[in-house]
Write a protein that holds these residues in place. Structure first.
Motif, short mmCIF file in Angstrom:
data_model
loop_
_atom_site.label_atom_id
_atom_site.label_comp_id
_atom_site.label_asym_id
_atom_site.label_seq_id
_atom_site.Cartn_x
_atom_site.Cartn_y
_atom_site.Cartn_z
N PRO A 1 100.39 -0.83 28.34
CA PRO A 1 101.38 0.07 27.28
C PRO A 1 100.75 1.03 26.43
N SER A 2 99.60 0.43 25.97
CA SER A 2 98.91 1.56 25.02
C SER A 2 98.30 2.41 25.82
N LEU A 3 97.65 2.46 26.81
CA LEU A 3 96.87 3.36 27.54
C LEU A 3 98.03 4.36 27.94
N GLU B 1 80.39 6.84 18.52
CA GLU B 1 81.04 5.51 18.69
C GLU B 1 81.20 4.74 19.98
N THR B 2 81.26 5.68 21.09
CA THR B 2 81.62 5.26 22.30
C THR B 2 80.32 4.66 23.30
N SER B 3 79.16 4.55 22.54
CA SER B 3 78.03 4.01 23.25
C SER B 3 78.25 2.59 23.46
N TYR B 4 77.62 2.27 24.84
CA TYR B 4 77.53 0.98 25.01
C TYR B 4 76.56 0.17 24.09
N PHE B 5 75.52 1.03 23.58
CA PHE B 5 74.59 0.46 22.87
C PHE B 5 74.48 0.51 21.08
N GLU C 1 85.05 -2.56 34.34
CA GLU C 1 84.32 -3.46 33.58
C GLU C 1 83.14 -2.45 32.79
N GLY C 2 82.57 -1.43 33.82
CA GLY C 2 81.17 -0.71 33.72
C GLY C 2 81.48 0.34 32.77
N PHE C 3 82.60 0.89 32.66
CA PHE C 3 83.04 1.99 31.83
C PHE C 3 83.72 1.82 30.60
N GLY C 4 83.63 2.42 29.32
CA GLY C 4 84.31 2.01 28.19
C GLY C 4 85.75 2.90 28.18
N ALA C 5 86.39 2.55 27.26
CA ALA C 5 88.02 3.00 27.04
C ALA C 5 87.83 4.55 27.27
N GLU C 6 87.14 5.28 26.36
CA GLU C 6 87.24 6.68 26.42
C GLU C 6 87.03 7.31 27.92
N VAL C 7 85.75 6.77 28.61
CA VAL C 7 85.55 7.23 29.56
C VAL C 7 86.63 7.12 30.67
N LYS C 8 87.39 6.11 30.64
CA LYS C 8 88.46 5.63 31.51
C LYS C 8 89.45 6.62 31.52
N ARG C 9 89.80 6.54 29.94
CA ARG C 9 90.93 7.68 29.73
C ARG C 9 90.72 9.04 30.27
N ALA D 1 82.91 5.96 9.74
CA ALA D 1 82.97 5.34 10.90
C ALA D 1 84.19 4.56 11.14
N GLY D 2 84.99 4.66 12.32
CA GLY D 2 86.10 4.14 12.51
C GLY D 2 87.32 4.64 12.36
N GLU D 3 87.13 5.70 11.56
CA GLU D 3 88.23 6.41 10.98
C GLU D 3 89.21 7.17 12.04
N LYS D 4 88.63 7.56 13.09
CA LYS D 4 89.34 8.43 14.18
C LYS D 4 89.25 7.64 15.59
N THR D 5 88.96 6.36 15.57
CA THR D 5 88.56 5.99 17.03
C THR D 5 89.81 5.50 17.61
N ASN D 6 90.76 5.18 16.90
CA ASN D 6 92.04 4.87 17.55
C ASN D 6 92.94 6.07 17.73
N ASN D 7 92.36 6.96 17.45
CA ASN D 7 93.40 8.18 17.90
C ASN D 7 92.71 9.29 18.33
N PRO D 8 92.36 9.39 19.83
CA PRO D 8 91.78 10.35 20.69
C PRO D 8 92.23 11.77 20.27
N LEU D 9 93.37 12.19 20.13
CA LEU D 9 93.61 13.48 20.06
C LEU D 9 92.94 13.88 18.61
N GLU D 10 93.04 13.05 17.53
CA GLU D 10 92.51 13.40 16.18
C GLU D 10 90.86 13.80 16.38
N MET D 11 90.31 13.05 17.21
CA MET D 11 88.83 13.00 17.56
C MET D 11 88.66 14.31 18.29
N TYR D 12 89.60 14.50 19.37
CA TYR D 12 89.18 15.85 19.97
C TYR D 12 89.30 17.18 19.09
#
Lengths: 98, 484
Positions: A25-27, B133-137, B348-356, B410-421
């Motif tokens: 849902p969030s995605l 902030e999206t680095s696996y490292f 499992e290999g990609f992070g959330a932003e890459v998958k989006r 840090a963390g201020e925009k991580t939950n809002n992709p559009l604001e980061m864009y």
């Protein structure tokens, strides 16, 4: 345009990315927000405009078809997760007897 | 000696005059990295042994009077550039153990000029992000304030040059990934014309937008390194068929009488007062140097963000289809069949932003939507390009802010992709139309630096650097560095 559950499942399969039910849902909401951004393009008149696929409108050069690389199978397969006798191993893809 | 305070030309003089050796210089930087990088996380790999070997070779060439153009100067490479036998991760779990079997042209060129690689820098996963902030490292910290982000995706390159853990670093820019971190870390960052720098061995994100460049502490340093890495490469079919440009000869030429365009659409956007003030002061500096200002209009510029977020994900979804858990990279445990292998490996290999972005790209390219999204975006891209063509008939360069403001928490925009864009709203247009752009520091607010952007006409990197250099000869913003 709203993204339906069915469409999200379809594109996830096309992209070969498993989507856990917990985040579904969030995605979906995140993707919908991004898609909504695209509506703005509808206002642009592009009736006589040619698509631009290269930023400088250049085309791809060609060259003689010559062998330039040597076979480096072993070296390249060093990064492979699972290899046997020079072959990449994957789960069985053909039905039938073992 | 505070060797980390030296510019590249000062370092070259010191090496030539045997004031210090490349080995001493390299050890000085390695020591700074081990002292400070635990706090910053700007490096993914530090290649100490290789660096000392390369430094030793440089010292021998100086001894034999056979020194190369940038011999013995250390640098850091963004971990998107393949380096043979060295870990090349692109900031992803997918490539966490990937040892490149060959080197990128950028690495080869700078290596052939004598440069010494200190290590590989942290970055947003597959160069997708504006805050590192999206680095696996793990995230990179901004050396000006450790609670803040350094920008992205070249955040590791920016943080390490700003903290003086490398004299200069390579970086890449698909929608602002050199210029935005330059602005947030108080650096000079240049993205050249599309095709100037070879993409061979540079891990692909969006192939019609990706371009390599430099993060440095001055326009002069940027010119030296960019010139060394530019030029035609037959291994990259999109590489421009021109020799490397001469970026140094004209850098000191006055800009008197040249014209700077101010796009009114950019200045109509809501901007913090301190941004407006800094840009206004920069305009005054240029006026005093004899530049003329012209108001221009880029009518379709507001289409840039949606165009970008169709084209970049579309190209990314195609490029990243290669990560399948079979030939290289991460592979999930115990796949039950081939689809399970692909689907869980990529989950499992990609992070959330890459998958989006892969999912958005797959959507806009899928049957029934291709015309409505992808084709429409490619047409709108030409509208934006036409606006720039028209503008450059009247002006030499275009000036704007680089970012909407200074670095954020840090963390201020991580939950809002559009604001980061929205971080890349001023930088994306140059990528869409392939034009060169740079960012140079032009102010500070509450202890954080801020940059301005200059966009040039196609192939006019030399002119851009001339504008940047004349500004830096008359201001001190670029000399401010954070206290670690």
């Amino acid at each position: 345009m709203a993204l339906t559950d069915k469409e999200l499942k379809e594109i996830a399969y096309l992209a070969r990315i498993n989507v856990n039910q917990n985040i579904f849902p969030s995605l979906k909401k995140e993707l919908q927000d991004i898609l909504a951004l695209f509506d703005e393009l509808n206002n642009a008149d592009t009736s006589d405009i040619e698509a631009m696929s290269h930023p400088l409108d250049l085309s791809q050069p060609t060259r003689e078809d010559q062998v330039t690389e040597v076979n480096e199978r072993e070296k390249l397969q060093k990064n492979a997760p699972l290899v046997k006798s020079g072959l990449f191993l994957v789960p069985k893809v053909i039905d039938g007897e073992d | 000696m505070d060797l980390h305070k030296f510019s590249i030309s000062q370092l070259l003089d010191g090496l030539k005059n045997k004031q210090f050796s490349s080995t001493e210089l390299t050890k000085h930087y390695l020591k700074r990295i081990s002292k400070h990088d635990d706090d910053l996380n700007s490096y993914i790999s530090v290649t100490e042994d290789l660096a000392l070997k390369q430094a030793d070779a440089a010292d021998k060439r100086y001894h034999d009077d056979k020194a190369l153009p940038l011999d013995g100067i250390p640098l850091a490479h963004k971990d998107i550039f393949c380096t043979k036998g060295v870990l090349t991760t692109c900031g992803s779990k997918m490539l966490a153990n990937f040892e490149a079997p060959y080197s990128s042209t950028v690495y080869e060129r700078l290596n052939s000029k004598g440069m010494v690689m200190l290590g590989k820098t942290n970055m947003d996963e597959f160069a997708m992000g504006s805050s590192n902030e999206t680095s696996y490292f793990g995230p990179v910290k901004n050396p000006w304030n450790l609670r803040n982000v350094p920008g992205g995706s070249s955040g590791g390159s920016a943080a390490c040059v700003s903290a003086e853990l490398a004299p200069v670093a390579t970086a890449t820019d698909t929608g602002g990934s050199i210029r935005q971190p330059a602005s947030l870390c108080g650096l000079t960052g240049i993205k050249p014309t599309y095709g100037r720098v070879s993409r061979f061995g540079m891990i692909a994100f969006a192939s019609s937008l990706d371009q390599g460049g430099v993060l440095s502490r001055s326009a002069e340093d940027a010119a030296l390194v960019l010139e060394a890495m530019s030029g035609h490469d037959p291994k990259d079919s999109t590489s421009l068929n021109y020799e490397a440009p001469d970026l140094i000869s004209d850098i000191n030429k006055p800009i008197k009488g040249m014209k700077i365009g101010l796009p009114k659409e950019f200045f109509e956007k809501e901007m913090p007062e301190y941004s407006q003030k800094s840009i206004q002061q920069a305009i005054e500096v240029y006026k005093n140097l004899g530049a003329e200002f012209v108001e221009i209009s880029l009518r379709n510029i507001n289409l840039s963000l949606p165009i970008y977020y169709i084209i970049a994900p579309a190209e990314c979804s195609a490029n990243l289809s290669r990560y399948d858990g079979v030939r290289y990279g991460y592979r999930c445990n115990d796949p039950k069949d081939i689809d399970d292998l692909f689907m869980r490996t990529r989950e499992e290999g990609f992070g959330a932003e890459v998958k989006r972005r892969i999912l958005i790209g797959t959507y806009v390219l899928s049957a029934g939507y291709y015309d409505a999204y992808y084709l429409k975006a490619q047409k709108c891209r030409r509208l934006v390009a036409n606006d720039f063509l028209e503008a450059f008939e009247k002006v030499d360069v275009i000036l704007s802010p680089t970012t909407p403001g200074t670095s954020f928490k840090a963390g201020e925009k991580t939950n809002n992709p559009l604001e980061m864009y929205l971080q890349d709203i001023f930088t994306i247009p140059a990528n869409l139309v392939g034009l060169p752009g740079l960012s140079i520091p032009c102010g500070e607010h509450e202890g954080l630096p801020l940059g301005m952007q200059l966009i040039g006409n196609s192939l006019e990197e030399a002119k851009l650097l001339q504008f940047a250099h004349s500004y830096q000869l008359n201001t001190d913003w670029h000399k401010n560095m954070p206290n670690l």
